[in-house]
Each structure stands twice: as structure tokens, then as C-alpha cells.
Design a protein around this motif. Sequence first.
Motif, mmCIF file in Angstrom:
data_model
loop_
_atom_site.group_PDB
_atom_site.id
_atom_site.type_symbol
_atom_site.label_atom_id
_atom_site.label_comp_id
_atom_site.label_asym_id
_atom_site.label_seq_id
_atom_site.Cartn_x
_atom_site.Cartn_y
_atom_site.Cartn_z
ATOM 1 N N PHE A 1 -74.730 4.292 9.493
ATOM 2 C CA PHE A 1 -74.216 3.011 9.962
ATOM 3 C C PHE A 1 -74.723 2.714 11.371
ATOM 4 C CE2 PHE A 1 -70.877 0.685 12.312
ATOM 5 C CZ PHE A 1 -70.947 -0.517 11.629
ATOM 6 N N PHE A 2 -74.646 3.686 12.258
ATOM 7 C CA PHE A 2 -75.101 3.511 13.631
ATOM 8 C C PHE A 2 -76.590 3.189 13.663
ATOM 9 C CE2 PHE A 2 -76.525 5.030 17.804
ATOM 10 C CZ PHE A 2 -75.667 4.312 18.617
ATOM 11 N N LEU A 3 -77.381 3.880 12.847
ATOM 12 C CA LEU A 3 -78.817 3.633 12.787
ATOM 13 C C LEU A 3 -79.118 2.224 12.251
ATOM 14 C CD1 LEU A 3 -81.573 4.998 13.259
ATOM 15 C CD2 LEU A 3 -81.510 5.710 10.876
ATOM 16 N N ALA A 4 -78.394 1.792 11.213
ATOM 17 C CA ALA A 4 -78.594 0.453 10.653
ATOM 18 C C ALA A 4 -78.258 -0.625 11.684
ATOM 19 C CB ALA A 4 -77.746 0.266 9.400
ATOM 20 N N VAL A 5 -77.164 -0.451 12.404
ATOM 21 C CA VAL A 5 -76.770 -1.420 13.434
ATOM 22 C C VAL A 5 -77.795 -1.422 14.563
ATOM 23 C CG1 VAL A 5 -75.032 -1.912 15.199
ATOM 24 C CG2 VAL A 5 -74.324 -1.358 12.877
ATOM 25 N N LEU A 6 -78.244 -0.262 14.982
ATOM 26 C CA LEU A 6 -79.214 -0.166 16.073
ATOM 27 C C LEU A 6 -80.537 -0.830 15.698
ATOM 28 C CD1 LEU A 6 -79.808 1.023 18.889
ATOM 29 C CD2 LEU A 6 -80.692 3.034 17.711
ATOM 30 N N ILE A 7 -81.069 -0.521 14.528
ATOM 31 C CA ILE A 7 -82.348 -1.099 14.100
ATOM 32 C C ILE A 7 -82.211 -2.608 13.896
ATOM 33 C CG2 ILE A 7 -84.035 -1.162 12.211
ATOM 34 C CD1 ILE A 7 -83.599 1.873 11.939
ATOM 35 N N GLY A 8 -81.136 -3.037 13.245
ATOM 36 C CA GLY A 8 -80.927 -4.470 13.017
ATOM 37 C C GLY A 8 -80.819 -5.250 14.315
ATOM 38 N N ASN A 9 -80.075 -4.704 15.280
ATOM 39 C CA ASN A 9 -79.924 -5.399 16.558
ATOM 40 C C ASN A 9 -81.211 -5.384 17.367
ATOM 41 O OD1 ASN A 9 -77.287 -6.409 16.472
ATOM 42 N ND2 ASN A 9 -76.471 -4.369 16.836
ATOM 43 N N LEU A 10 -81.991 -4.321 17.268
ATOM 44 C CA LEU A 10 -83.287 -4.297 17.954
ATOM 45 C C LEU A 10 -84.228 -5.359 17.390
ATOM 46 C CD1 LEU A 10 -84.040 -0.498 18.487
ATOM 47 C CD2 LEU A 10 -83.761 -2.255 20.235
ATOM 48 N N ILE A 11 -84.303 -5.463 16.069
ATOM 49 C CA ILE A 11 -85.159 -6.474 15.451
ATOM 50 C C ILE A 11 -84.705 -7.871 15.863
ATOM 51 C CG2 ILE A 11 -85.821 -7.520 13.241
ATOM 52 C CD1 ILE A 11 -85.717 -4.663 12.052
ATOM 53 N N LEU A 12 -83.416 -8.133 15.750
ATOM 54 C CA LEU A 12 -82.890 -9.444 16.119
ATOM 55 C C LEU A 12 -83.077 -9.719 17.607
ATOM 56 C CD1 LEU A 12 -81.402 -11.975 15.170
ATOM 57 C CD2 LEU A 12 -79.264 -10.792 15.670
ATOM 58 N N GLY A 13 -82.853 -8.725 18.440
ATOM 59 C CA GLY A 13 -83.002 -8.899 19.884
ATOM 60 C C GLY A 13 -84.429 -9.200 20.294
ATOM 61 N N ILE A 14 -85.383 -8.496 19.702
ATOM 62 C CA ILE A 14 -86.795 -8.748 20.027
ATOM 63 C C ILE A 14 -87.197 -10.146 19.571
ATOM 64 C CG2 ILE A 14 -89.159 -8.053 19.461
ATOM 65 C CD1 ILE A 14 -88.062 -5.139 19.372
ATOM 66 N N TYR A 15 -86.819 -10.492 18.354
ATOM 67 C CA TYR A 15 -87.150 -11.809 17.798
ATOM 68 C C TYR A 15 -86.556 -12.935 18.642
ATOM 69 C CZ TYR A 15 -86.875 -15.697 14.470
ATOM 70 O OH TYR A 15 -86.951 -16.914 13.865
ATOM 71 N N THR A 16 -85.272 -12.841 18.941
ATOM 72 C CA THR A 16 -84.633 -13.910 19.704
ATOM 73 C C THR A 16 -85.083 -13.916 21.168
ATOM 74 O OG1 THR A 16 -82.674 -12.537 20.061
ATOM 75 C CG2 THR A 16 -82.618 -14.093 18.216
ATOM 76 N N SER A 17 -85.513 -12.780 21.696
ATOM 77 C CA SER A 17 -86.043 -12.755 23.063
ATOM 78 C C SER A 17 -87.321 -13.573 23.161
ATOM 79 C CB SER A 17 -86.319 -11.323 23.509
ATOM 80 O OG SER A 17 -85.134 -10.604 23.585
ATOM 81 N N PHE A 18 -88.199 -13.431 22.174
ATOM 82 C CA PHE A 18 -89.413 -14.244 22.159
ATOM 83 C C PHE A 18 -89.086 -15.730 22.038
ATOM 84 C CE2 PHE A 18 -91.712 -10.325 20.712
ATOM 85 C CZ PHE A 18 -92.561 -10.232 21.812
ATOM 86 N N LEU A 19 -88.166 -16.062 21.140
ATOM 87 C CA LEU A 19 -87.781 -17.460 20.981
ATOM 88 C C LEU A 19 -87.136 -18.003 22.252
ATOM 89 C CD1 LEU A 19 -86.290 -17.478 17.374
ATOM 90 C CD2 LEU A 19 -88.511 -18.335 18.108
ATOM 91 N N GLY A 20 -86.273 -17.212 22.864
ATOM 92 C CA GLY A 20 -85.621 -17.631 24.099
ATOM 93 C C GLY A 20 -86.609 -17.823 25.235
ATOM 94 N N TYR A 21 -87.598 -16.940 25.315
ATOM 95 C CA TYR A 21 -88.617 -17.067 26.360
ATOM 96 C C TYR A 21 -89.420 -18.355 26.184
ATOM 97 C CZ TYR A 21 -92.719 -16.256 29.190
ATOM 98 O OH TYR A 21 -93.732 -16.396 30.099
ATOM 99 N N ILE A 22 -89.813 -18.632 24.943
ATOM 100 C CA ILE A 22 -90.584 -19.849 24.672
ATOM 101 C C ILE A 22 -89.741 -21.084 24.988
ATOM 102 C CG2 ILE A 22 -91.645 -21.223 22.847
ATOM 103 C CD1 ILE A 22 -92.418 -18.519 21.521
ATOM 104 N N GLY A 23 -88.486 -21.088 24.556
ATOM 105 C CA GLY A 23 -87.608 -22.221 24.834
ATOM 106 C C GLY A 23 -87.355 -22.407 26.320
ATOM 107 N N ALA A 24 -87.144 -21.313 27.045
ATOM 108 C CA ALA A 24 -86.890 -21.400 28.483
ATOM 109 C C ALA A 24 -88.138 -21.845 29.245
ATOM 110 C CB ALA A 24 -86.404 -20.055 29.014
#
Length: 132
Positions: free
Chosen positions: A52-75
Motif C-alpha cells: 500500500f505504501f509503495l502504491a501510494v508513493l509511486i502514484g503520488n510521484l507520477i501525479l506530482g511530476i506530471y502536475t509540476s510540469f503543467l503548473g510550471y507551464i501555466g505559471a
Amino acid sequence: MSADNNYSLGPVPKSARKGVASLTMVMLGLTFFSASMWTGGSLGTGLSFNDFFLAVLIGNLILGIYTSFLGYIGASTGLSTHLLARFSFGSKGSWLPSVLLGGTQVGWFGVGVAMFASQFKKRRALTPTSLS
């Protein structure tokens, strides 16, 4: 014609942009959603703690990287998702990302409302006035 306070057809000026704190509150509000908690509860009971911890960690890393790129472009550009789609896909091609985003929002709010409504209906059926 009235002023466009949402900057739907152009970039948001730097003076009208929100800070990190207010955007963080919006993102936390999206995270603490009944369907997310339900999914997390289902994962938590179906997996071992380490899995469970590994699934949450990997899922949040993928989402965080993806949304960081989108946030950077938007900002950097000050453009909304819909304007970025228009510049990327053209005015005729931007309908696809808009339909996908609209569909996910309908599903997002539909699931949330249905989860709360079903609980309200169950509780209402169990009230003392309904038993008499």
C-alpha cells in the motif's frame, strides 16, 4: 460588453495571479475527496502495508511530476488549460482536451454527489419517523 474577470481569452496578468498558498488549498481540497478516500480505503484493506505504501508513493510521484510540469507551464505563460490546448491543437482541435476535462468533471462531481446522496437516503430511511 462586460469585462472578462476570468481571463478566458488571454493570459492572466501577474497582478491577478494567485499565490502558492491559495493554490495549495485548492489542490488539497481536490485530494480530500470522498471517492479518493474510498479508493484509498479499498487499497488499504486489499494490500499489505508495504505494498500500500509503495502504491501510494509511486502514484503520488507520477501525479506530482506530471502536475509540476503543467503548473510550471501555466505559471510561466499565465494561460489557462483551455488556452494552452487551443495553442497546442488549434481552435478546432482543442475540443478534444475540453471534452475530456468536461467529462472528468461531470464524473468527479457526479460520483461525489451520488456518494453523499446515497448516505443521506440510507439515514433518512432509518429515522424514527419512518419507523412509525
